[in-house]
Design an enzyme around this catalytic site. Structure first.
Site, PDB file in Angstrom:
ATOM      1  N   GLY A   1       7.907   4.306   0.941  1.00 54.21           N
ATOM      2  CA  GLY A   1       8.423   5.553   1.541  1.00 54.21           C
ATOM      3  C   GLY A   1       9.927   5.626   1.880  1.00 54.21           C
ATOM      4  O   GLY A   1      10.808   4.696   1.537  1.00 54.21           O
ATOM      5  N   GLY A   2      10.414   6.685   2.590  1.00 57.08           N
ATOM      6  CA  GLY A   2      11.715   6.598   2.648  1.00 57.08           C
ATOM      7  C   GLY A   2      12.321   5.553   3.554  1.00 57.08           C
ATOM      8  O   GLY A   2      13.339   5.188   3.634  1.00 57.08           O
ATOM      9  N   MET A   3      11.414   5.287   4.700  1.00 57.36           N
ATOM     10  CA  MET A   3      11.861   4.184   5.516  1.00 57.36           C
ATOM     11  C   MET A   3      11.663   2.636   4.979  1.00 57.36           C
ATOM     12  O   MET A   3      12.439   1.748   5.289  1.00 57.36           O
ATOM     13  CB  MET A   3      11.093   4.388   6.652  1.00 57.36           C
ATOM     14  CG  MET A   3      11.691   5.419   7.824  1.00 57.36           C
ATOM     15  SD  MET A   3      11.188   5.062   9.626  1.00 57.36           S
ATOM     16  CE  MET A   3       9.551   5.418   9.454  1.00 57.36           C
ATOM     17  N   GLY A   4      10.794   2.462   3.963  1.00 58.37           N
ATOM     18  CA  GLY A   4      10.724   1.220   3.410  1.00 58.37           C
ATOM     19  C   GLY A   4       9.284   0.964   2.868  1.00 58.37           C
ATOM     20  O   GLY A   4       8.579   2.288   2.471  1.00 58.37           O
TER      21      GLY A   4
ATOM     22  N   LYS B   1       5.213  -2.608   8.231  1.00 56.87           N
ATOM     23  CA  LYS B   1       6.335  -1.677   7.206  1.00 56.87           C
ATOM     24  C   LYS B   1       7.408  -2.580   7.399  1.00 56.87           C
ATOM     25  O   LYS B   1       8.075  -2.989   8.276  1.00 56.87           O
ATOM     26  CB  LYS B   1       6.211  -0.555   8.263  1.00 56.87           C
ATOM     27  CG  LYS B   1       7.169   0.384   7.564  1.00 56.87           C
ATOM     28  CD  LYS B   1       6.939   1.809   8.336  1.00 56.87           C
ATOM     29  CE  LYS B   1       6.230   2.898   7.490  1.00 56.87           C
ATOM     30  NZ  LYS B   1       6.304   4.019   7.897  1.00 56.87           N
TER      31      LYS B   1
ATOM     32  N   VAL C   1       5.311  -0.590   2.688  1.00 57.61           N
ATOM     33  CA  VAL C   1       4.090  -0.815   3.609  1.00 57.61           C
ATOM     34  C   VAL C   1       3.254  -1.840   2.849  1.00 57.61           C
ATOM     35  O   VAL C   1       2.941  -1.568   1.748  1.00 57.61           O
ATOM     36  CB  VAL C   1       3.575   0.354   3.934  1.00 57.61           C
ATOM     37  CG1 VAL C   1       2.506   0.039   5.208  1.00 57.61           C
ATOM     38  CG2 VAL C   1       4.648   1.373   4.688  1.00 57.61           C
TER      39      VAL C   1
ATOM     40  N   ASP D   1      10.018  12.369  14.867  1.00 58.97           N
ATOM     41  CA  ASP D   1       9.657  12.694  13.402  1.00 58.97           C
ATOM     42  C   ASP D   1       8.246  13.120  13.029  1.00 58.97           C
ATOM     43  O   ASP D   1       7.726  12.452  12.053  1.00 58.97           O
ATOM     44  CB  ASP D   1      10.101  11.452  12.777  1.00 58.97           C
ATOM     45  CG  ASP D   1      10.284  11.709  11.247  1.00 58.97           C
ATOM     46  OD1 ASP D   1      10.327  12.680  10.632  1.00 58.97           O
ATOM     47  OD2 ASP D   1      10.288  10.756  10.305  1.00 58.97           O
TER      48      ASP D   1
ATOM     49  N   ILE E   1       0.910  -1.255   0.049  1.00 58.62           N
ATOM     50  CA  ILE E   1      -0.130   0.030  -0.062  1.00 58.62           C
ATOM     51  C   ILE E   1       1.048   1.371   0.073  1.00 58.62           C
ATOM     52  O   ILE E   1       0.287   2.514  -0.108  1.00 58.62           O
ATOM     53  CB  ILE E   1      -0.969   0.128   1.173  1.00 58.62           C
ATOM     54  CG1 ILE E   1      -0.162  -0.336   2.413  1.00 58.62           C
ATOM     55  CG2 ILE E   1      -2.202  -0.942   1.060  1.00 58.62           C
ATOM     56  CD1 ILE E   1      -1.236   0.093   3.789  1.00 58.62           C
TER      57      ILE E   1
END
Lengths: 855, 218
Positions: free
Chosen positions: A96-99, A118, A101, A211, A93
């Site tokens: 993003g920057g972190m991984g 995530k 999802v 964050d 779905i």
């Protein structure tokens, strides 16, 4: 560059041959072998240099390792349909920057639970991270709040990729949610309060988010806001601890990172307060606190660390109408009104650079948002020293920060001048942008115009000049535009003469180039303002005239400047009409607006000069009320206006009121700005005057001395304010018969300094001379008084003196004439009194004859 | 204790057939055409060999747990073992396989990185020029090296000097040692050494020039 086969073959051969030789001979060989082909020679030398740099090194250290990329590219272990522990992956779905999802579900005893999983990015993986994750997991899973997306589980795939299982939130990001529904500011703030409640809950459980940003705040269809990714940033940031903060914060959203996060200092709840402030800023005005588009890292860092965010009201002025419409408001002016005042103060308090100056807790912030929504007074205004001013007076720091910004601006200008082609237009916009940041910084930093000594800034401005001058002939409109910006900065920091000169050059260039008429008009008005500040009243008048001849509609700025010039020539009524009209046309501008504010103060000034003291007082009181609608109660503008009110009451014959007002404002500014601020000096001066009016001499002396010592320190020994206060002090002392000599000495000093500083035609100089002469006369030094009153300067001054100075001068002259017995001397010089000279008497006689003839 | 879970999709064991027979035939035909110089079949080859490479990688993950080190060399070797071990694969020369594998790995990687960059609007992948002072410290961190730029440099080099570029490709993308390249390319050890030395210096110079230009534009 596309190498061709022949060339590469040649290069290859030469390179190969060179490497068979000892390194010391490479250069000589390359020169000899390449002959006239300098490009080939250059290329060969480059290759040899690179060979020397990388010879003996591991391939991986030169080109990097493929492994991480490979690992990332290859196994696609998690995808729709696959199973992760007890969870079935349904679909991806988001990424993003972190991984990435995924939506997933698990079935347990007939109950299906949907979750979001995530997968953190491979690069973030290391054993330390996983260890930390498991340590944090317990705490994070303990956070249970409707506004916090719950952490269900965390773990790692077989290949080490960490993942987090979270409550599935089906919503849209905060800003999108609000914009799509055209939510009003009130409604937005109500949603924001849900976020505050969630963060507050986490803080009570000792978890800091670190964050917070719009994309981490999802609003569900039912209107419930949920905060995602609690605590994850801490785990990630910690994974990089020790290898530099820049890397540590790489995965944090730069725009919302607090200054101390950038500096790698301890992360506390204050970081979340800052980030919440940033979110609130954009929620209200539609723009992020800092314009991060296209800015370099260093520039960004400077902004975040040193530049206070521009007030929302100013940003809104530059924004698109869409932003207002999205908030259910008809236009930008309405939005600006709505988001100025308390809302602005709340946001600014969150965004302070120093953590201890922000709200101490999210609950306090929430209280203020609630107060705002209920139209109650807010906490942000209570007992807080005025932030930007304090920053400014903290001289060591501000010039450094602005100096850095200026360097960026100068570098950009230099870049523009080097380019000189079509691209210059875009570059100019960038330079202009850099300068406008600066201009705003200065304007907001120093509303009192008492500086003038910011040496660092001045040095950088001076450095900008030569680069700028190069464009004077070739690109006049560029020159006009940039020079005008720099001049405004110079004017703002009190370098009025320098500013006026540069404005002159800019106007010159504008005449030759094809500057946009509006910009040209603005330039001429600002030049008039600078010329006025530099004491060149006639040329200021000329510049205004030139502006009005451009055929552009006259602006309130023009009217205010024109009125100020008119006041100089005592055309009070005309000035009053202009100022009233200007104030009327600026009625939508907020109290932060420099022009809207100064128009009101000048109007009071004009009314006072016109003898309408009651109306002047009314305007001043109205102005303070207006200030209170948007400014911090500690804002210098309010202090300065209250000081004027005290003055005005004294002039209205209400000295007791004046005294109590002055005492109050004096105490307030001492508390707000510390004992050595220029505001304290101003207040002390006015307090002294009120005390004198009520004949409290010894207390008056004390406050005058306080003012003098501040002025001397900040403005120097001969600044008009220093001299005026010294003069007032002398007036106090002279009343004490035992201290005549001391008073006389003071008068002499003040008069001497005024002569040099203001010249002979200044009424201040004339006033000081009269007082000095009066003291001399009273002490029996008639001859000295007479010499003083008939000096060449005195004669020049008499012709331009105002009525009271003129009549005083004449009266003193007659007194001295008689005391010296000039009439006697004229008929029979006294040989026993060699100190009495005939010449002054003769001069006095001529002067008096002329005066009599004129009257 | 950290929960670990394997996806069933990763648990395809070595005993399980990797490809069906028709895929084998396809590969055989395609490889022959590729060997004969038909570069147009590269896409199809990639589609066929990539799952093998991926599967091997997943197997490595399974065997070694989280201590994953995917060395390109091992990957290529294992892929060769598997494909060559099957019937009807005429190319017994490991060297030929290395050549196509290096090219494929390079293509797959570059596509992957490009896709990642598009997803992230180019914002999240950080590239560092080779003249960056911290270069050595940074490359250890993974994909900080500009593999896209490296790919482009390599293409430029290949246009002018294919043999040199081929050595570099095998070295960088298949992770082969000089001796393995010697076998694969049927060149002398000295030539491979010189080719590599030149390619290394040239790519390094070209990359730092590119980085500098990019800095100025940015």
């Amino acid at each position: 560059m596309q190498p061709d086969a022949d060339r590469i073959a040649r290069l290859y051969a030469l390179f190969d041959a060179a490497l068979d030789l000892p390194q010391a001979e490479h250069d000589a060989y390359a020169r000899a072998a390449c002959g006239d082909d300098s490009a080939l020679h250059e290329e060969l030398c480059r290759l040899l240099a690179h060979e020397r740099a990388i010879a003996g090194r591991d391939t991986r250290s030169v080109f990097g390792s493929l492994e991480a990329v490979l690992r990332d590219a290859m196994p696609d272990a998690v995808h729709a349909g696959s199973q992760l522990g007890e969870f079935s992956i349904l679909e991806e779905i988001g990424a993003g920057g972190m991984g990435r999802v995924f939506r997933a579900e698990r079935s347990e005893r007939g109950f299906t639970q949907r979750v979001a999983i995530k997968l953190l990015r491979q690069e973030l993986t290391n054993p330390d991270l996983l260890r930390r994750f498991s340590a944090e997991r317990q705490i994070l899973a303990g956070l249970s709040h409707p506004g916090i997306c719950r952490l269900i589980d965390a773990g790692a795939l077989a290949n080490g990729t960490p993942y987090v299982v979270m409550e599935l939130v089906e919503g849209e990001p905060l800003f999108e949610h609000c914009d799509r529904r055209l939510l009003s500011l009130e409604h937005r703030l109500q949603i924001f309060r849900q976020v505050l409640a969630a963060v507050s809950h986490a803080h009570q459980n000792l978890v800091v988010h670190r964050d917070i940003k719009s994309s981490n705040i999802l609003v569900e269809a039912g209107g419930t806001a949920k905060l995602l990714d609690f605590g994850i940033a801490k785990v990630l940031a910690g994974a990089h601890a020790g290898d530099g903060t820049a890397t540590a914060d790489r995965y944090l959203s730069f725009s919302n990172a607090a200054p101390e996060q950038l500096l790698g200092a301890r992360v506390t709840v204050a970081c979340d307060v800052y980030a919440l402030g940033a979110v609130m800023y954009q929620l209200c005005c539609g723009l992020a606190p800092f314009d991060l588009q296209g800015a370099g890292a260093a520039q960004l860092e400077t902004q975040i660390l040193h530049v206070p965010p521009a007030p929302m009201s100013r940003r809104i002025a530059e924004a698109s109408e869409r932003i207002a419409l999205n908030r259910g408001l008809g236009n930008l002016a309405a939005l600006r009104r709505a988001s100025s005042g308390d809302l602005e103060r709340i946001v600014q308090k969150c965004l302070r650079k120093a953590p201890e100056e922000r709200y101490a807790s999210v609950e306090q912030l929430d209280d203020d948002v609630a107060n705002f929504l209920a139209c109650r007074p807010i906490r942000a205004s209570a007992g807080q020293r005025w932030y930007r001013l304090r920053k400014f007076i903290d001289r060591n720091r501000l010039p450094v920060a602005l100096g850095a910004l200026l360097l960026v601006a100068v570098a950009t200008i230099a870049g523009v001048l080097a380019a000189r082609n079509l691209a210059a237009l875009r570059e100019r916009d960038r330079a202009q942008q850099a300068l406008s940041i600066l201009r705003n910084a200065f304007l907001s930093a120093d509303p009192s115009r008492v500086s003038g000594e910011a040496v660092t800034v001045r040095a950088v401005l001076d450095a900008a000049r030569p680069a700028l001058e190069e464009s004077f002939d070739a690109q006049p409109e560029l020159y006009a535009s940039l020079a005008s910006s720099i001049s405004e900065v110079e004017l703002a920091i009190g370098l009025s003469t320098q500013s006026a000169e540069l404005f002159d050059r800019a106007a010159d260039a504008a005449r030759r180039g094809r500057l946009d008429p509006g910009e040209h008009f603005h330039l001429l008005v600002m030049r008039a303002r600078a010329l006025y500040a530099a004491g060149e009243y006639e040329r200021a008048q000329g510049s205004l005239h030139e502006a009005s001849a451009l055929g552009v509609e006259l602006t309130p700025e023009w009217e205010v400047t024109k009125a100020i010039v008119l006041l100089r020539s005592a055309e009070y009524q005309q000035a009053i009409v202009l100022l009233r009209h200007a104030i009327e046309s600026m009625h939508t501008r907020p109290p932060e607006d420099e022009w809207a504010n100064s128009a009101r103060l000048w109007l009071a000034n004009a009314l006072r000069s016109n003898g309408d003291n009651a109306e002047a007082l009314r305007i001043l009181e109205e102005t303070v009320d207006w200030h209170h609608t948007a400014l911090d109660p500690q804002h210098p503008r309010i202090a300065l206006t209250r000081i004027q009110i005290a003055v005005q009451k004294r002039l209205l014959g209400r000295p007791e009121e004046s005294l109590s007002d002055a005492r109050q404002v004096h105490a307030d500014v001492v508390a707000a700005y510390g004992p050595r601020s220029p505001f304290v000096a101003k207040a002390a001066m006015v307090l002294g005057n009120a005390l004198i009016t009520l004949e409290h001499a010894s207390e008056a002396e004390a406050v005058y001395r306080e003012a003098i010592s501040i002025y001397q320190e900040i403005l120097g020994d001969t600044h008009p304010d220093t001299l005026r206060t010294l003069f007032n002090l002398a007036e106090v002392i002279v009343a004490d018969p035992a201290r005549r000599a001391e008073a006389r000495d003071l008068y002499r000093k003040v008069f001497g300094a005024a002569q040099t500083r203001f010249g002979m035609k200044s009424n201040a100089t004339i006033l000081f001379r009269n007082s000095y002469a009066r003291t001399l006369l009273a002490d029996g030094e008639a001859a000295a008084a007479l010499s003083l009153l008939v000096s060449a300067g005195a004669q020049v001054g008499l012709d331009v003196a105002d009525d009271s100075n003129r009549s005083n001068h004449i009266a003193l002259l007659r007194q001295a004439f008689e005391a010296v017995e000039c009439a006697v001397i004229a008929s029979a010089p006294n040989p026993e009194r060699p100190d009495i000279q005939a010449a002054p008497c003769a001069a006095a006689a001529v002067m008096l004859a002329r005066i009599d003839a004129e009257s | 204790m950290i929960a670990r879970s394997d996806s069933p999709s990763c648990t395809t064991g070595g005993s399980k057939p990797l490809m069906n027979v028709s895929a084998d035939k396809d590969i055989t035909a395609l490889l022959k055409r590729w060997k004969d110089g038909d570069r147009a079949v590269e896409n199809q080859l990639a589609n066929l060999i990539y799952p093998v490479l991926r599967d091997i990688a997943a197997g490595q993950v399974r065997r070694r747990g989280s201590q994953l080190t995917l060395r390109p060399t091992e990957l290529v070797n294992e892929a060769y073992e598997r494909i060559a071990g099957q019937k009807d694969v005429p190319w017994q020369n490991r060297a030929h396989f290395y050549a196509i594998a290096a090219t494929l790995i390079r293509r797959v990687l570059i596509d992957h990185i490009r896709q990642r960059m598009t997803e992230k609007h180019g914002g999240d992948v950080r590239f560092v020029g080779l003249d960056h002072p911290d270069c050595e410290a940074l490359v250890g961190a993974g994909n900080l090296v500009d593999w896209l730029a490296l790919d482009q440099s390599l293409s430029r080099l290949a246009a002018a000097h294919p043999a040199v570029a081929r050595v570099a490709e095998l070295r960088l993308f298949a992770g082969l040692e000089i001796d393995e390249i010697v076998t694969s390319c049927e060149l002398s050890r000295a030539t491979v050494g010189r080719h590599w030395r030149f390619a290394r210096a040239w790519l390094s110079a070209d990359l730092s020039a590119t980085a500098t230009v990019a800095d100025q534009q940015g």
